[in-house]
Design a protein around this motif. Sequence first.
Motif, PDB file in Angstrom:
ATOM      1  N   MET A 128      -4.534  18.401  20.251  1.00 14.42           N
ATOM      2  CA  MET A 128      -3.362  18.412  20.162  1.00 14.42           C
ATOM      3  C   MET A 128      -3.977  17.145  18.189  1.00 14.42           C
ATOM      4  O   MET A 128      -4.793  16.456  18.238  1.00 14.42           O
ATOM      5  N   LEU A 129      -3.765  17.902  17.104  1.00 21.63           N
ATOM      6  CA  LEU A 129      -4.358  17.318  15.825  1.00 21.63           C
ATOM      7  C   LEU A 129      -3.351  16.717  14.973  1.00 21.63           C
ATOM      8  O   LEU A 129      -2.757  16.095  15.465  1.00 21.63           O
ATOM      9  N   THR A 130      -4.883  15.703  14.410  1.00 24.47           N
ATOM     10  CA  THR A 130      -4.325  14.808  14.314  1.00 24.47           C
ATOM     11  C   THR A 130      -5.353  14.035  13.091  1.00 24.47           C
ATOM     12  O   THR A 130      -6.004  14.417  12.635  1.00 24.47           O
ATOM     13  N   LEU A 131      -3.019  14.156  11.872  1.00 25.90           N
ATOM     14  CA  LEU A 131      -4.055  14.011  10.258  1.00 25.90           C
ATOM     15  C   LEU A 131      -3.693  12.194  10.144  1.00 25.90           C
ATOM     16  O   LEU A 131      -2.972  11.693  10.646  1.00 25.90           O
ATOM     17  N   ARG A 132      -4.602  11.507  10.090  1.00 27.65           N
ATOM     18  CA  ARG A 132      -4.467  10.199   9.652  1.00 27.65           C
ATOM     19  C   ARG A 132      -5.539   9.980   8.303  1.00 27.65           C
ATOM     20  O   ARG A 132      -5.870  10.297   8.055  1.00 27.65           O
ATOM     21  N   CYS A 133      -3.674   9.119   7.405  1.00 31.75           N
ATOM     22  CA  CYS A 133      -4.277   8.573   6.558  1.00 31.75           C
ATOM     23  C   CYS A 133      -4.882   7.111   6.146  1.00 31.75           C
ATOM     24  O   CYS A 133      -4.219   6.530   7.161  1.00 31.75           O
ATOM     25  N   SER A 134      -5.541   6.934   5.091  1.00 32.43           N
ATOM     26  CA  SER A 134      -6.456   5.958   5.152  1.00 32.43           C
ATOM     27  C   SER A 134      -5.034   5.261   4.601  1.00 32.43           C
ATOM     28  O   SER A 134      -3.731   5.313   3.992  1.00 32.43           O
ATOM     29  N   GLU A 135      -5.210   3.854   4.560  1.00 31.65           N
ATOM     30  CA  GLU A 135      -4.521   2.815   3.595  1.00 31.65           C
ATOM     31  C   GLU A 135      -4.008   3.493   1.912  1.00 31.65           C
ATOM     32  O   GLU A 135      -5.297   3.479   1.391  1.00 31.65           O
ATOM     33  N   ASN A 136      -2.876   3.002   1.333  1.00 30.04           N
ATOM     34  CA  ASN A 136      -3.224   3.483   0.252  1.00 30.04           C
ATOM     35  C   ASN A 136      -2.230   1.852  -0.560  1.00 30.04           C
ATOM     36  O   ASN A 136      -1.149   1.516  -0.086  1.00 30.04           O
ATOM     37  N   GLU A 137      -2.934   1.250  -1.524  1.00 30.19           N
ATOM     38  CA  GLU A 137      -2.030   0.095  -2.008  1.00 30.19           C
ATOM     39  C   GLU A 137      -2.793   0.216  -3.631  1.00 30.19           C
ATOM     40  O   GLU A 137      -2.640   1.021  -4.009  1.00 30.19           O
ATOM     41  N   PHE A 138      -1.647  -0.771  -3.874  1.00 28.74           N
ATOM     42  CA  PHE A 138      -1.097  -0.116  -5.414  1.00 28.74           C
ATOM     43  C   PHE A 138      -0.985  -2.017  -5.831  1.00 28.74           C
ATOM     44  O   PHE A 138      -0.457  -2.394  -5.052  1.00 28.74           O
ATOM     45  N   LEU A 139      -0.933  -1.914  -7.058  1.00 32.44           N
ATOM     46  CA  LEU A 139      -0.398  -3.165  -8.388  1.00 32.44           C
ATOM     47  C   LEU A 139       1.032  -3.283  -8.267  1.00 32.44           C
ATOM     48  O   LEU A 139       1.583  -2.115  -8.287  1.00 32.44           O
ATOM     49  N   ALA A 140       1.397  -4.174  -8.082  1.00 33.59           N
ATOM     50  CA  ALA A 140       2.812  -4.287  -8.094  1.00 33.59           C
ATOM     51  C   ALA A 140       3.529  -4.860  -9.597  1.00 33.59           C
ATOM     52  O   ALA A 140       4.553  -3.541  -9.693  1.00 33.59           O
ATOM     53  N   GLU A 141       2.844  -4.749 -10.645  1.00 36.07           N
ATOM     54  CA  GLU A 141       2.913  -4.870 -12.071  1.00 36.07           C
ATOM     55  C   GLU A 141       2.016  -4.440 -12.153  1.00 36.07           C
ATOM     56  O   GLU A 141       0.906  -3.717 -12.709  1.00 36.07           O
ATOM     57  N   ASP A 142       2.192  -2.594 -12.703  1.00 38.51           N
ATOM     58  CA  ASP A 142       1.502  -2.052 -13.126  1.00 38.51           C
ATOM     59  C   ASP A 142       1.598  -0.903 -14.964  1.00 38.51           C
ATOM     60  O   ASP A 142       2.830  -0.646 -14.502  1.00 38.51           O
ATOM     61  N   GLU A 143       1.191  -1.272 -15.702  1.00 34.68           N
ATOM     62  CA  GLU A 143       1.839  -0.184 -16.763  1.00 34.68           C
ATOM     63  C   GLU A 143       0.834   1.046 -17.335  1.00 34.68           C
ATOM     64  O   GLU A 143       1.188   1.568 -17.881  1.00 34.68           O
ATOM     65  N   GLU A 144       0.192   1.398 -16.763  1.00 37.89           N
ATOM     66  CA  GLU A 144      -0.936   2.550 -16.775  1.00 37.89           C
ATOM     67  C   GLU A 144      -0.350   3.462 -15.651  1.00 37.89           C
ATOM     68  O   GLU A 144       0.273   3.672 -15.226  1.00 37.89           O
ATOM     69  N   PRO A 145      -0.212   5.271 -17.027  1.00 36.73           N
ATOM     70  CA  PRO A 145       0.566   5.966 -16.179  1.00 36.73           C
ATOM     71  C   PRO A 145      -0.623   6.479 -15.262  1.00 36.73           C
ATOM     72  O   PRO A 145       0.641   6.875 -14.257  1.00 36.73           O
ATOM     73  N   SER A 146      -1.352   6.029 -15.060  1.00 37.20           N
ATOM     74  CA  SER A 146      -1.882   6.609 -13.245  1.00 37.20           C
ATOM     75  C   SER A 146      -0.746   5.658 -12.314  1.00 37.20           C
ATOM     76  O   SER A 146      -1.359   5.846 -10.803  1.00 37.20           O
ATOM     77  N   ARG A 147       0.294   4.816 -12.542  1.00 37.25           N
ATOM     78  CA  ARG A 147       0.732   4.932 -11.219  1.00 37.25           C
ATOM     79  C   ARG A 147       2.066   5.512 -10.816  1.00 37.25           C
ATOM     80  O   ARG A 147       2.456   5.838 -10.081  1.00 37.25           O
ATOM     81  N   PHE A 148       1.987   6.802 -11.738  1.00 40.20           N
ATOM     82  CA  PHE A 148       3.004   7.945 -11.421  1.00 40.20           C
ATOM     83  C   PHE A 148       2.055   9.086 -10.602  1.00 40.20           C
ATOM     84  O   PHE A 148       2.685   9.796 -10.455  1.00 40.20           O
ATOM     85  N   VAL A 149       0.631   8.730 -10.234  1.00 37.57           N
ATOM     86  CA  VAL A 149       0.088   9.740  -9.780  1.00 37.57           C
ATOM     87  C   VAL A 149      -0.147   8.448  -8.212  1.00 37.57           C
ATOM     88  O   VAL A 149      -1.297   7.992  -7.994  1.00 37.57           O
ATOM     89  N   ILE A 150      -0.114   9.113  -7.107  1.00 36.79           N
ATOM     90  CA  ILE A 150      -0.001   9.028  -5.766  1.00 36.79           C
ATOM     91  C   ILE A 150      -0.767   8.977  -4.770  1.00 36.79           C
ATOM     92  O   ILE A 150      -0.822  10.650  -4.380  1.00 36.79           O
ATOM     93  N   GLY A 151      -1.977   8.645  -4.672  1.00 31.35           N
ATOM     94  CA  GLY A 151      -3.316  10.132  -3.643  1.00 31.35           C
ATOM     95  C   GLY A 151      -3.368   9.234  -2.909  1.00 31.35           C
ATOM     96  O   GLY A 151      -2.912   8.429  -2.085  1.00 31.35           O
ATOM     97  N   TYR A 152      -3.539  10.211  -1.546  1.00 32.26           N
ATOM     98  CA  TYR A 152      -3.324  10.170  -0.311  1.00 32.26           C
ATOM     99  C   TYR A 152      -4.800  10.781   0.160  1.00 32.26           C
ATOM    100  O   TYR A 152      -4.713  12.138   0.462  1.00 32.26           O
ATOM    101  N   ASP A 153      -5.995  10.110   1.109  1.00 30.32           N
ATOM    102  CA  ASP A 153      -6.770  10.719   1.926  1.00 30.32           C
ATOM    103  C   ASP A 153      -6.750  10.505   3.369  1.00 30.32           C
ATOM    104  O   ASP A 153      -5.977   9.275   3.813  1.00 30.32           O
ATOM    105  N   GLY A 154      -7.456  11.099   3.811  1.00 31.14           N
ATOM    106  CA  GLY A 154      -7.496  10.921   5.037  1.00 31.14           C
ATOM    107  C   GLY A 154      -8.426  11.627   6.289  1.00 31.14           C
ATOM    108  O   GLY A 154      -9.284  12.491   5.248  1.00 31.14           O
ATOM    109  N   LYS A 155      -8.516  11.399   7.558  1.00 33.11           N
ATOM    110  CA  LYS A 155      -9.339  12.749   7.997  1.00 33.11           C
ATOM    111  C   LYS A 155      -8.789  13.304   9.431  1.00 33.11           C
ATOM    112  O   LYS A 155      -7.295  13.468   9.768  1.00 33.11           O
ATOM    113  N   LEU A 156      -9.109  14.348   9.346  1.00 34.02           N
ATOM    114  CA  LEU A 156      -8.652  15.618  10.587  1.00 34.02           C
ATOM    115  C   LEU A 156      -9.358  14.837  12.313  1.00 34.02           C
ATOM    116  O   LEU A 156     -10.657  15.193  12.355  1.00 34.02           O
ATOM    117  N   LEU A 157      -8.206  15.558  13.083  1.00 33.66           N
ATOM    118  CA  LEU A 157      -9.069  14.320  14.041  1.00 33.66           C
ATOM    119  C   LEU A 157      -8.106  15.227  15.304  1.00 33.66           C
ATOM    120  O   LEU A 157      -6.940  15.621  15.712  1.00 33.66           O
TER     121      LEU A 157
END
Length: 219
Positions: free
Chosen positions: A1-30
């Motif tokens: 069975m193919l598994t997609l495993r995501c890496s951890e995603n962390e973010f600042l609790a108080e963030d005023e940058e426009p980048s806070r609206f872009v959420i990235g996920y990356d990971g491996k195919l296993l």
Amino acid sequence: MLTLRCSENEFLAEDEEPSRFVIGYDGKLLLPHDDCEDIEIGYFSVKFVDVVGAVTEGESVFDVFDCDSTCIQYYEALYNGDDDIKTRVARIAHGDGYLWNPSLLILDRLVVYREYRGRSLGLVALRALIHRFRAGVGLIALKAFPLQYEADRSVKHEGQDETKFGYDQFDVPMSKATSKLRSYYRQVGFLPVPRTQFMVRSPDIPVRKAVSYEIETLP
């Protein structure tokens, strides 16, 4: 069975940058192995651009896209300005020119290593990514660009064995490689946006058939 495993995603609790609206996920195919350990057969990355959230918070949508070199390409190709997706793009994805939700899911990268190709694992992974991440978006998009033609490929994979990617085996013109790639993506519902390298699909289109997958967190 193919598994997609995501890496951890962390973010600042108080963030005023426009980048806070872009959420990235990356990971491996296993894939499972005989000794019960998973084998990495490729990797993926996706980006969720929360356009609705940016509008709600009074953030410039252009600034949100502009903070990421990948995202700004999609903004220029798919949007008329701010949160207005082009009518022709909405028509391609949805069959009409109306798109009520301008948030975007970008399937940024999907790589299956050479020795595991030819088993439709890429299509299985694409369906799984669409199913997992399509909630909350009005449009899903990707760039139909053959990775063997990336100018900075060696930089992206520095320290990794290039032979596992098998790019040296692709000896075809870029136009032919792109055409094959578009045909590949059509199998999961993507349609090309004329005069661009991008393809889009509606999140409301079924993923065609059931997919078995798991999303886990890297240790």
